[in-house]
Design a protein around this motif. Structure first.
Motif, PDB file in Angstrom:
ATOM      1  N   GLY A  57      -6.471  14.553  24.263  1.00 39.45           N
ATOM      2  CA  GLY A  57      -7.321  13.528  24.870  1.00 39.45           C
ATOM      3  C   GLY A  57      -6.616  12.193  25.010  1.00 39.45           C
ATOM      4  N   PRO A  58      -7.269  11.263  25.692  1.00 34.53           N
ATOM      5  CA  PRO A  58      -6.663   9.947  25.918  1.00 34.53           C
ATOM      6  C   PRO A  58      -6.483   9.131  24.641  1.00 34.53           C
ATOM      7  N   LEU A  59      -7.305   9.380  23.624  1.00 34.51           N
ATOM      8  CA  LEU A  59      -7.146   8.608  22.390  1.00 34.51           C
ATOM      9  C   LEU A  59      -5.847   9.005  21.692  1.00 34.51           C
ATOM     10  N   ALA A  60      -5.564  10.302  21.660  1.00 39.46           N
ATOM     11  CA  ALA A  60      -4.318  10.766  21.047  1.00 39.46           C
ATOM     12  C   ALA A  60      -3.133  10.246  21.847  1.00 39.46           C
ATOM     13  N   ALA A  61      -3.282  10.202  23.175  1.00 39.79           N
ATOM     14  CA  ALA A  61      -2.193   9.699  24.008  1.00 39.79           C
ATOM     15  C   ALA A  61      -1.921   8.234  23.700  1.00 39.79           C
TER      16      ALA A  61
ATOM     17  N   LEU B 126     -27.017   5.924  23.605  1.00 40.51           N
ATOM     18  CA  LEU B 126     -26.358   5.720  22.315  1.00 40.51           C
ATOM     19  C   LEU B 126     -25.834   7.026  21.727  1.00 40.51           C
ATOM     20  N   LYS B 127     -26.702   8.033  21.679  1.00 40.04           N
ATOM     21  CA  LYS B 127     -26.256   9.301  21.100  1.00 40.04           C
ATOM     22  C   LYS B 127     -25.181   9.929  21.988  1.00 40.04           C
ATOM     23  N   GLU B 128     -25.390   9.807  23.297  1.00 41.61           N
ATOM     24  CA  GLU B 128     -24.422  10.382  24.237  1.00 41.61           C
ATOM     25  C   GLU B 128     -23.056   9.724  24.054  1.00 41.61           C
ATOM     26  N   TYR B 129     -23.061   8.418  23.799  1.00 44.88           N
ATOM     27  CA  TYR B 129     -21.805   7.705  23.580  1.00 44.88           C
ATOM     28  C   TYR B 129     -21.100   8.245  22.339  1.00 44.88           C
ATOM     29  N   ALA B 130     -21.861   8.415  21.253  1.00 40.87           N
ATOM     30  CA  ALA B 130     -21.270   8.903  20.011  1.00 40.87           C
ATOM     31  C   ALA B 130     -20.719  10.312  20.209  1.00 40.87           C
ATOM     32  N   GLU B 131     -21.488  11.147  20.911  1.00 38.69           N
ATOM     33  CA  GLU B 131     -21.038  12.529  21.132  1.00 38.69           C
ATOM     34  C   GLU B 131     -19.815  12.562  22.035  1.00 38.69           C
ATOM     35  N   PHE B 132     -19.835  11.694  23.048  1.00 45.58           N
ATOM     36  CA  PHE B 132     -18.722  11.627  23.986  1.00 45.58           C
ATOM     37  C   PHE B 132     -17.450  11.185  23.250  1.00 45.58           C
ATOM     38  N   PHE B 133     -17.613  10.219  22.347  1.00 44.28           N
ATOM     39  CA  PHE B 133     -16.484   9.675  21.586  1.00 44.28           C
ATOM     40  C   PHE B 133     -15.762  10.787  20.826  1.00 44.28           C
ATOM     41  N   VAL B 134     -16.516  11.664  20.156  1.00 45.30           N
ATOM     42  CA  VAL B 134     -15.890  12.665  19.299  1.00 45.30           C
ATOM     43  C   VAL B 134     -15.687  14.006  20.010  1.00 45.30           C
ATOM     44  N   SER B 135     -15.965  14.063  21.325  1.00 46.50           N
ATOM     45  CA  SER B 135     -15.795  15.337  22.026  1.00 46.50           C
ATOM     46  C   SER B 135     -14.311  15.712  22.077  1.00 46.50           C
TER      47      SER B 135
ATOM     48  N   GLU C 287     -14.903   2.979  28.669  1.00 45.92           N
ATOM     49  CA  GLU C 287     -14.528   3.057  30.078  1.00 45.92           C
ATOM     50  C   GLU C 287     -14.766   4.469  30.626  1.00 45.92           C
ATOM     51  N   ALA C 288     -14.287   5.465  29.861  1.00 47.32           N
ATOM     52  CA  ALA C 288     -14.446   6.846  30.307  1.00 47.32           C
ATOM     53  C   ALA C 288     -15.926   7.238  30.317  1.00 47.32           C
ATOM     54  N   PHE C 289     -16.673   6.711  29.350  1.00 45.46           N
ATOM     55  CA  PHE C 289     -18.104   7.035  29.243  1.00 45.46           C
ATOM     56  C   PHE C 289     -18.858   6.517  30.471  1.00 45.46           C
ATOM     57  N   ALA C 290     -18.556   5.285  30.845  1.00 49.99           N
ATOM     58  CA  ALA C 290     -19.236   4.703  32.006  1.00 49.99           C
ATOM     59  C   ALA C 290     -18.847   5.445  33.272  1.00 49.99           C
ATOM     60  N   GLU C 291     -17.578   5.882  33.314  1.00 54.21           N
ATOM     61  CA  GLU C 291     -17.052   6.545  34.494  1.00 54.21           C
ATOM     62  C   GLU C 291     -17.687   7.922  34.684  1.00 54.21           C
ATOM     63  N   ASN C 292     -17.919   8.618  33.565  1.00 51.72           N
ATOM     64  CA  ASN C 292     -18.310  10.018  33.637  1.00 51.72           C
ATOM     65  C   ASN C 292     -19.789  10.279  33.391  1.00 51.72           C
ATOM     66  N   THR C 293     -20.560   9.244  33.102  1.00 58.79           N
ATOM     67  CA  THR C 293     -21.996   9.450  32.912  1.00 58.79           C
ATOM     68  C   THR C 293     -22.740   8.438  33.767  1.00 58.79           C
ATOM     69  N   ASP C 294     -24.049   8.564  33.779  1.00 58.89           N
ATOM     70  CA  ASP C 294     -24.849   7.614  34.551  1.00 58.89           C
ATOM     71  C   ASP C 294     -25.287   6.429  33.711  1.00 58.89           C
TER      72      ASP C 294
ATOM     73  N   ASN D  52     -21.980  16.886  12.931  1.00 64.78           N
ATOM     74  CA  ASN D  52     -22.665  15.785  12.259  1.00 64.78           C
ATOM     75  C   ASN D  52     -23.348  14.864  13.252  1.00 64.78           C
ATOM     76  N   VAL D  53     -22.596  14.526  14.308  1.00 65.53           N
ATOM     77  CA  VAL D  53     -23.136  13.596  15.297  1.00 65.53           C
ATOM     78  C   VAL D  53     -24.304  14.247  16.020  1.00 65.53           C
ATOM     79  N   ALA D  54     -24.137  15.534  16.377  1.00 62.76           N
ATOM     80  CA  ALA D  54     -25.201  16.232  17.096  1.00 62.76           C
ATOM     81  C   ALA D  54     -26.464  16.302  16.243  1.00 62.76           C
ATOM     82  N   ASP D  55     -26.279  16.496  14.909  1.00 61.15           N
ATOM     83  CA  ASP D  55     -27.437  16.585  14.002  1.00 61.15           C
ATOM     84  C   ASP D  55     -27.949  15.208  13.580  1.00 61.15           C
ATOM     85  N   GLU D  56     -27.251  14.176  13.957  1.00 67.15           N
ATOM     86  CA  GLU D  56     -27.583  12.810  13.522  1.00 67.15           C
ATOM     87  C   GLU D  56     -27.673  12.752  12.010  1.00 67.15           C
TER      88      GLU D  56
END
Lengths: 452, 343
Positions: free
Chosen positions: B316-320, B299-308, B44-51, B335-339
């Protein structure tokens, strides 16, 4: 000849044994049996009505709240330092500011409002203020700013969704006593809600977003809606209608009017009747294997759901259509054939139009059945969290969507109790759709049915 | 005639739309129902904050998700599998056999597993040993293995409430069950000294002894729940004597109805799980198909966004929502950035 005249039968003091006017023991027993049978019938109907009333009243009691939502109307200053740190009002730059940063604006806005209105609540923490408004409020604020960068620095007063607990408080779902134990809210938050409500800054009103919004994540049940699910269900019904009606009608006409009666057609007939009784989950497994794994159609797409539901609805439509065709009197066919019509002309000019009301009724009942079907959709990926609306058909048929019954199933599994209310609300929406379809079927039958 | 035309044109439309099925433009995620809420929050946050288009997230369980993940490479297969356990070697083999050779493993946080009972009921101060003694099929007394005869919690430990034993345990298809067995039953088995007795009874076979530790009683005092935590909650609601096993985040969302039990004297919370004081926790993962990066947009942006830090970090909202953030989040991000592919 004897001249004896027959004796007049003296009128009996009591009516004879076989009088119709007085019931004998056997008649009384039979009458009693009938009375008992009627009583059983009334009890059966009473039980059915009681079950229906109980079902509807619990669903409506649980779900009516989903159609109303609590909004707070508070002035918020769109601080340029937060919204546009680079200061060049470029929407591309401003997109880099995540939704989460908008928290600050809302908290400051709320605190300023409280100070200005002189509302003081002992023990109200920043965390309470932060949790008072929905996460969706931030997202809406950000969307508004990105759509119109001129708003930066201005004070905007937009209705903001409150969190599900505050909303639940106004719907009687959350009490102060529960709030004390609840880690997601606090009694102070409820006091704040009361104070804002007294000030007119909080209102619970009709919630059209429930029908139009997409699903929302677990943290914002207050923003979740049925939009994507309704579209998905509509697309699937479109596919079922467009495929199942012509195929079903063509198959029935052939079987009923043209096919020779032999072992093969008997076998087909028996199998159609059997297919109508196959559990729907079996069609789901078939759909997964045939349409997704073999044909490579996308998961979660209404086209796959529509195809699976078509297979499921076909036997129902064929059986209803054949019954409707059978009900057309043979004299109609004979008359048409007698004046020289070909068999096809007989069918399409005379039999089919007369059978149409029955066919349409059967089709609509079949569609209504398909609309409420969940099990086969679970297997083809429709139980997904889908936030984007699908495109218009035909391209949209390949886009991921949800479906109404699946959305209900999904919401009942979520942790936040507010989703339970949403699920009951979605059931009401689904029931309304089913009711409309059934009414349409009744209307068509009444309007066009011919009696002989 | 009309209906025939209609059927033909309908089939034509569908065939045409099937052939224009262009490149998929959204990430598809499937897997663990424990990770599902976190993944939906991120989506949800990914769709909201990216294109990028909003990712489509399915639940269904870790095993089902990894099975789909390993079906192959291509647009018809999912891009990310969520798992509440580490991928198994057998699954990696299946993946390789189907051409999914490059998998990026991302461990994004921890989840606590808690015991909770009705909010109005008695307090439970549990230890793994108590739970083992209450639920095991067989127990050992002085080295002799015998069927479990405990009927009340007070039979197990006099300090526990005088209340019938009834525990709702996640069914075997849940990843939670594995953690429950490992961190509670086997640990309790060892504490109670039953492990040696079971090993001795099985001729020194330690695997058989572990299986014996994990065997739950079948007399209705331990009930397997194959559904979700909502079902466990409903069971406790209708049977106030019950104790249920929940995920920490589920409990955090229902603290008005549930009362949590301490384990070894530690109350479960995001902090106590993070510090390692609370013993029953497990890491959460998602697996990304490297071959899909660059093919599926976002895909990569999603993974990076997830662990940001903003999302999976401590504020963050996950901890909340109840996720215990990974202390080594910076390494994960790298790790994610280096794939970085799993070996």
């Amino acid at each position: 000849m004897t001249d004896t005249t027959p004796d007049l039968v003296p009128a009996p003091a009591t009516p004879a044994q076989n009088s119709l006017l007085v019931a004998d023991a056997r008649t009384r027993r039979r009458n009693a049996a009938e009375t008992r049978f009627r009583a059983y019938g009334i009890i059966a109907i009473g039980l059915a009505i009681a079950a229906l009333v109980w079902l509807l009243s619990t669903i409506i009691a649980d779900g009516a709240g989903a159609f109303r939502q609590t909004y707070a109307t508070i002035p918020v200053t769109l601080d340029a330092a937060v919204v546009d740190p680079k200061g060049n009002r470029d929407p591309e730059e401003m997109k880099k500011v995540l939704t989460l940063s908008y928290d600050k604006l809302l908290i400051t806005g709320m605190q300023d409002y409280l100070a200005q209105e002189g509302i003081q609540i002992a023990g109200l923490s920043d965390q309470d203020v932060k949790g008072f408004l929905s996460d969706q409020a931030k997202a809406n604020l950000r969307d508004a700013v990105l759509a119109d960068p001129a708003l930066v620095g201005e004070v905007v007063t937009v209705p903001a969704l409150t969190s599900s607990r505050i909303d639940g408080y106004f719907k009687g779902r959350v009490t102060a006593e529960q709030a004390a134990r609840d880690s997601k809210t606090s009694p102070e938050q409820l006091q704040l809600a009361d104070a804002l409500h007294a000030n007119g800054a909080l209102e619970t009103r009709f919630n059209s977003d429930f029908i139009t919004n997409a699903d929302a994540s677990e943290t914002r049940p207050e923003a979740a809606g049925l939009g994507v699910a309704i579209l998905g269900s509509a697309y699937m019904m479109l596919i079922v209608l467009v495929l199942a009606l012509p195929i079903g009608v063509a198959a029935s006409i052939y079987l009923e009017e043209f096919a020779p009666k032999n072992r093969l057609t008997d076998l087909i007939e028996v199998n159609i009747a059997n297919l109508a009784a196959v559990p729907s989950i079996v069609y789901g497994i078939l759909g997964l294997a045939a349409f997704i794994n073999f044909m490579g159609l996308p998961r979660s797409a209404p086209i796959v759901g529509g195809l699976v539901l078509t297979l499921m609805t076909l036997p129902t439509i064929i059986i209803a259509t054949r019954a409707a065709l059978k009900a057309v009197p043979p004299s109609i066919r004979d008359a048409a054939l007698g004046v020289g019509a070909s068999r096809m002309q007989t069918v399409f000019h005379h039999v089919l139009p007369l059978a149409m009301p029955g066919i349409l009724t059967g089709t609509i009942i079949g569609l209504a059945h398909a609309l409420g079907e969940t099990a086969p959709l679970l297997l083809i990926g429709m139980v997904a969290f889908v936030q984007d609306y699908p495109d218009a058909p035909p391209a949209g048929l390949m886009d991921p969507t949800s479906a109404l019954p699946v959305q209900i199933y999904n919401w009942t599994r979520r942790a936040d109790p507010a989703f339970f209310e949403r699920a009951a609300g979605a059931i009401i929406v689904l029931l309304v759709f089913l009711l409309i379809m059934n009414l349409a079927a009744i209307w068509l039958r009444r309007r066009f049915e011919r009696r002989w | 005639m009309k209906s025939v035309k209609l059927a033909v044109s309908a089939i034509a439309i569908i065939a045409a739309s099937a052939s224009v099925a262009s490149a998929r433009d959204q990430v598809q995620v499937s897997g663990s129902s424990t990770v599902l809420p976190y993944a939906t929050i991120v989506a949800e946050a990914f769709a909201e904050n990216t294109d990028f288009a909003a990712p489509v997230v399915e639940g269904g369980g870790s095993s089902a998700g990894l099975k789909q993940f390993c079906e192959g490479v291509g647009e018809n297969t999912i891009d990310v599998a969520n798992a509440s356990r580490k991928i198994k070697d057998a699954e990696i083999e299946t993946c390789k056999a189907n051409g999914v050779a490059n998998i990026v493993e991302v461990q994004f946080g921890y989840d606590g597993i808690v015991f909770a009972s009705d909010a109005a009921g008695a307090d439970f101060v549990l230890t793994p040993k108590d739970v083992f003694l209450a639920l095991a099929k067989d127990v050992a007394t002085d080295g002799a293995v015998s069927a479990n005869a405990a009927t009340k919690w007070s039979d197990v430990n006099p300090e526990l409430p005088d209340q019938d034993i009834l525990v709702f345990v996640p069914g075997t298809k849940h990843g939670t069950r594995e953690v429950f067995e490992e961190k509670v039953l086997i640990a309790g088995c060892e504490e109670a000294g039953a492990m040696e007795a079971f090993a001795a009874a099985n001729g020194g076979d330690e695997d058989a002894a572990e299986d014996a530790c994990k065997a739950l009683r079948t007399d209705g005092k331990s009930v397997d729940i194959d559904g979700d935590y909502t079902e466990t909650l409903a069971r406790i609601d209708s049977n106030k004597n019950g104790v249920g096993v929940f995920g920490l985040s589920f409990y955090e969302n229902n603290t008005d109805k549930l009362k949590v039990a301490t384990i070894n004297g530690v109350t479960p919370s995001v902090d106590s799980v993070a510090s390692g004081e609370y013993p029953v926790s497990r890491p959460l993962y998602f697996y990304v198909k490297k071959d899909h990066i660059g093919v599926i947009p976002g895909l990569k942006e999603y993974a990076e966004f997830f662990v940001s830090d903003e999302i999976a970090g401590t504020d963050g909202p996950l901890a909340a929502y109840g996720l215990v953030p990974d202390p080594q989040l910076a390494d994960v991000q790298k790790n994610v950035a280096d794939e970085a592919v799993m070996q």
